[in-house]
Structure formats: structure tokens, C-alpha cells
Design a protein around this motif. Structure first.
Motif, short mmCIF file in Angstrom:
data_model
loop_
_atom_site.label_atom_id
_atom_site.label_comp_id
_atom_site.label_asym_id
_atom_site.label_seq_id
_atom_site.Cartn_x
_atom_site.Cartn_y
_atom_site.Cartn_z
N PRO A 267 0.83 -1.22 0.00
CA PRO A 267 0.00 0.00 0.00
C PRO A 267 0.86 1.26 0.00
O PRO A 267 1.94 1.30 0.58
N GLU A 268 0.35 2.30 -0.68
CA GLU A 268 1.03 3.59 -0.74
C GLU A 268 0.15 4.71 -0.20
O GLU A 268 0.65 5.64 0.43
N VAL A 269 -1.16 4.63 -0.46
CA VAL A 269 -2.11 5.65 -0.01
C VAL A 269 -3.34 4.94 0.56
O VAL A 269 -3.86 4.00 -0.05
N TYR A 270 -3.77 5.39 1.73
CA TYR A 270 -5.01 4.89 2.31
C TYR A 270 -5.83 6.08 2.78
O TYR A 270 -5.31 6.98 3.45
N GLU A 271 -7.12 6.10 2.41
CA GLU A 271 -8.02 7.16 2.84
C GLU A 271 -9.34 6.56 3.31
O GLU A 271 -9.81 5.57 2.73
N GLU A 272 -9.88 7.14 4.35
CA GLU A 272 -11.19 6.73 4.82
C GLU A 272 -12.07 7.97 4.95
O GLU A 272 -11.62 9.02 5.42
N GLN A 273 -13.30 7.83 4.52
CA GLN A 273 -14.26 8.93 4.57
C GLN A 273 -15.50 8.44 5.30
O GLN A 273 -16.23 7.57 4.81
N GLU A 300 5.93 -5.51 5.25
CA GLU A 300 4.66 -6.11 4.85
C GLU A 300 3.47 -5.45 5.54
O GLU A 300 2.46 -6.10 5.84
N VAL A 301 3.56 -4.16 5.83
CA VAL A 301 2.46 -3.46 6.48
C VAL A 301 1.28 -3.34 5.52
O VAL A 301 1.46 -3.18 4.31
N GLN A 302 0.06 -3.45 6.04
CA GLN A 302 -1.17 -3.30 5.27
C GLN A 302 -2.00 -2.18 5.88
O GLN A 302 -1.61 -1.57 6.88
N ASP A 303 -3.16 -1.90 5.26
CA ASP A 303 -4.06 -0.90 5.82
C ASP A 303 -5.43 -1.54 6.02
O ASP A 303 -5.63 -2.73 5.75
N ALA A 304 -6.40 -0.74 6.48
CA ALA A 304 -7.70 -1.28 6.85
C ALA A 304 -8.49 -1.81 5.67
O ALA A 304 -9.44 -2.58 5.86
N ALA A 305 -8.15 -1.42 4.43
CA ALA A 305 -8.85 -1.92 3.25
C ALA A 305 -8.09 -3.04 2.55
O ALA A 305 -8.68 -4.03 2.12
N SER A 306 -6.77 -2.91 2.43
CA SER A 306 -5.99 -3.92 1.70
C SER A 306 -5.89 -5.23 2.46
O SER A 306 -5.60 -6.27 1.86
N GLN A 307 -6.11 -5.22 3.77
CA GLN A 307 -5.95 -6.44 4.56
C GLN A 307 -6.86 -7.56 4.09
O GLN A 307 -6.47 -8.73 4.13
N PHE A 308 -8.07 -7.24 3.63
CA PHE A 308 -9.01 -8.29 3.23
C PHE A 308 -8.50 -9.06 2.01
O PHE A 308 -8.60 -10.28 1.94
N VAL A 309 -7.91 -8.35 1.05
CA VAL A 309 -7.40 -9.01 -0.16
C VAL A 309 -6.06 -9.68 0.12
O VAL A 309 -5.80 -10.80 -0.34
N GLU A 310 -5.19 -9.02 0.87
CA GLU A 310 -3.86 -9.58 1.15
C GLU A 310 -3.96 -10.87 1.93
O GLU A 310 -3.29 -11.86 1.61
N LEU A 311 -4.81 -10.92 2.95
CA LEU A 311 -4.96 -12.15 3.73
C LEU A 311 -5.53 -13.27 2.87
O LEU A 311 -5.05 -14.42 2.93
#
Length: 413
Positions: A267-273, A300-311
Motif C-alpha cells: 500500500p502507498e495511499v489509504y483514505e477513509e471517509q 509487509e504493512v497493510q491498511d484497513a482496506a488492503s488487509q481483506f485481499v492480502e490475507l
């Protein structure tokens, strides 16, 4: 002094209320305008062409053993021998015990030289005595049994081009010219492969995917709505979106963008609205939080959105095992900080999905953080029969506040 009349009092209160609401609206509008610009890159919406159904998870790929080449002593292999063009040979006369004239012996030697084009031409000096028949026969036999030198593809192709044309009716099966031309053209076709072909590791990632969920829950009363998880990639770039629509007050969107590498998502950019408020985090050599603070970037850090696909990808490729009683650890970057999360593998459960029916899924439940940044936690159910996609997500925020997402349909391009 007279007190204001009731009608005038109501008019004054209404004017004060309207003024207050106007100030609130103006302040809200200014807050939206003063938000930092988004760092996300707009991607074109894909067109989905198929709907997934539950199927048995893929097993290990069987690899066929390589063929074994068998060679005979004093005889070249079939590939090398076939480099010579097929020709018709004359039957050699059977030598007689009696000595033949010199002219007959010379003719026999010439016939043997024509019978095998690979044999070099043998010519005797004009003043040398002609060999006898036995000597000529022995020489021709030795030349035929001698091993052939392997030829390079270029020389083999040149030999095939200079060979005489053979009618199709007389050509032997597996004609040497055809085999040599195929062997010579193979390196050329490999060299002409496109240099910008996609890396092989991209084949392990799913195509553009859209998961639609039925949303239920509780927040000061029952909740009902829709949600979706979107996965999209363009070459080695990806985007993951988690979106929940539960009216104006609770609608939210979480977006992750970055690169796909042979080590996984980066991940490079993570945004939550959430409602109208937008927060984000930048992930590069370090992690820049929403307030501008920079912290070290874990591997190997992930964010709150990418974690679902990475796992799901790690489970599908066997990098992580979904063993009941086991655990999964990874770092998660959010706008407020970076924390290491631990998911316990609860076990396999049967989910009764609205359209897909009963589906087996593995339940992962996160442990509470030692220093929690908030009470929000997300439990995930991954289905091996549906490409290890997250078919259920339950997000809790305290005992009485939660949303439960059950997958309805899964579409892919």
C-alpha cells in the motif's frame, strides 16, 4: 415598557434559529473546502462478465516428469541424425572373394560416397594405385558408422535449405527439413516475445472482483443497508475499496491504492471517509499519519482496506495456513497510528448466504490491542470454495453497536 407580543416572540425565535442553522451549514461547507486534496488516483470502472459460484478449492498442480532421451553407442540421437535429408540409396553389390579390376573397385567406392551425403568425398591421386574392392567396402562402412558431429541451428537450417526438394509422397514421416526449420525458428519466436509482458506472479491474484453484501446491524436501533468490497488492478497497480451505505449519517468509504509485488500488496495511499470527514495515511519509506507525524514503516504493512485481499491471497497461495487454533499476525496502518494485529483462527463454520446457499468459511477473530486506539474490531470469514474471498465481515464498536456484512453476489471480469 410593554412586553413583546407572542407572535413577535415566535418570529424572533424563528429568525435566531434560522441564523444558527445557516452558520452551521456555512461552517460545515468550509470544513469540506478546507480538507486537504485527495491523494487517490481515479480508476476506470471495470465491466464484470461472470458471477462466481462455490466450487471445490484448487489442489496442488501435478507436474509431468521430463522425457528421458535414450542413445545407442556408436549411433547419433534421433534429433541429430534427422538433420540429414532423406535420400534413396542404391544397394551395394556383395563383394566376391576374387579380386575385381581396379575400375570396378573405384566405381563401388563412388557409389558408397553417394549413398551417404554426410560422408566426405574421397579421391585418390592420379598416380596412386587404385584400391581393391575389400578396402573400398571397409572404408565406406567405417564412414557410415562414424558418429555425426552435432550441428548448430544456423548450419542445420542452411543444410536443409540447400537439400534437394523431395515430393510429399516420397518424404519420410518427421522429415528432417521440417524438424530443422522448427528447431531454428524456436529461438526466434522466444526472442520475439513482448518485453512488457505481465510478471508471472500476477496470475496468482484474482481478476477485477466486486463483492456485494447485505448489511444489517444496530446503532441506536436496527440498521439495514448495502455494502461492497471492490478489488481492481491495472498491471501491477491495485485499488481496494470497502464501502458501506447506511443512510447519510453512517455511510463510509475506505480506499487503498498501491503496487502488487512478488511479496504481496504494497500500500502507498489509504483514505477513509466517514460521513463528510476524510482522513488518510501515506506509506512510503516511512508512514505519515493524518496529523503529519512520521513513524517507521514495518515490513509487509497493510491498511484497513488492503488487509481483506492480502490475507485471502496468502491463504490461497499457501503462505499462511488456516489451522484451527492458529493465529495470523501482521501490521496495520491507519490514520491514527500503526499497530500489530493478531487474528485467532477460530475454525471452520457453515454460512447460509442469501444467494449462494451453505458455504464453508474459516472464521478469524482479532485480539484486542494492548493500547487500543478505539473499540472498532473486524471479524472476517474467508471461503476456500470462493477463492478465499471474505464472504462475511462483522465490524463491532462496543457491545450494542455493530454492522454485519453477508455476501450476496460475487462478480468478476
Amino acid at each position: 415598557m410593554k412586553a413583546p407580543r407572542p407572535a413577535a416572540r415566535r418570529t424572533l425565535l424563528t429568525a435566531l434559529l434560522l441564523a444558527l442553522l445557516g452558520h452551521v451549514a456555512v461552517l460545515g461547507f468550509l470544513r469540506i473546502l478546507l480538507q486537504p486534496p485527495t491523494l487517490l488516483r481515479e480508476l476506470a470502472q471495470p465491466m464484470y462478465t461472470r458471477t462466481l459460484q462455490a466450487e471445490a478449492p484448487p489442489g496442488p498442480v501435478a507436474v509431468a516428469p521430463a522425457p528421458v532421451k535414450v542413445s545407442t553407442p556408436n549411433r547419433p540421437t534421433a534429433v541429430v541424425r534427422s538433420a540429414q535429408p532423406a535420400t534413396k540409396t542404391r544397394a551395394k553389390p556383395t563383394p566376391k572373394p576374387a579380386k575385381r579390376p581396379a575400375r570396378a573397385a573405384s566405381a563401388s567406392a563412388d557409389d558408397d560416397a553417394v549413398a551417404d551425403p554426410a560422408s566426405p568425398a574421397v579421391s585418390a591421386p592420379s598416380d596412386a594405385p587404385p584400391p581393391d574392392a575389400d578396402t573400398a567396402t571397409a572404408t565406406a562402412t567405417a564412414q557410415q558408422n562414424a558418429p555425426l558431429e552435432p550441428q548448430s541451428p544456423a548450419s542445420a537450417a542452411q543444410a536443409a535449405a540447400s537439400a534437394p526438394d523431395v515430393p510429399p509422397s516420397d518424404a519420410a514421416p518427421g522429415d528432417a527439413g521440417t524438424q530443422v526449420a522448427s528447431a531454428a525458428s524456436a529461438p526466434a519466436s522466444e526472442a520475439s516475445a513482448p518485453a512488457d509482458a505481465e510478471p508471472a506472479f500476477l496470475k496468482t491474484w484474482p481478476r477485477d472482483t466486486r463483492l456485494r453484501y447485505h448489511l444489517s446491524g444496530n446503532y441506536r436501533g436496527e440498521l439495514h443497508g448495502d455494502a461492497q468490497v471492490l478489488w481492481q488492478r491495472e498491471g501491477t497497480r491495485y485499488q481496494t475499496v470497502v464501502q458501506m451505505d447506511v443512510g447519510i449519517l453512517l455511510s463510509s468509504r475506505f480506499t487503498s491504492q498501491g503496487a502488487i509485488t512478488d511479496q504481496g500488496l504494497k500500500p502507498e495511499v489509504y483514505e477513509e471517509q466517514v460521513r463528510k470527514k476524510r482522513r488518510g495515511v501515506r506509506i512510503g519509506e516511512d508512514v505519515r499519519l493524518n496529523n503529519g507525524t512520521r513513524v517507521p514503516r514495518p515490513n509487509e504493512v497493510q491498511d484497513a482496506a488492503s488487509q481483506f485481499v492480502e490475507l485471502g491471497h496468502r491463504f490461497a497461495t499457501g503462505q499462511l495456513q488456516l489451522t484451527p487454533g492458529g493465529q495470523v499476525n501482521f501490521w496495520l496502518a491507519r490514520p491514527g497510528g500503526v499497530d500489530e494485529w493478531t487474528y485467532d483462527v477460530v475454525g471452520e463454520e457453515t454460512l447460509h448466504l442469501p444467494r449462494l446457499g451453505p458455504v464453508q468459511a474459516v472464521h478469524l477473530k482479532p485480539r484486542p490491542l494492548n493500547k487500543p486506539r478505539g473499540p472498532i474490531m473486524a471479524e472476517i470469514w474467508f471461503a476456500p470454495s470462493l477463492q478465499y474471498l471474505p464472504v462475511r465481515i462483522r465490524i463491532t464498536q462496543g457491545a450494542d453497536t455493530f454492522v454485519d456484512l453477508m455476501v450476496d453476489t460475487i462478480d468478476q471480469r
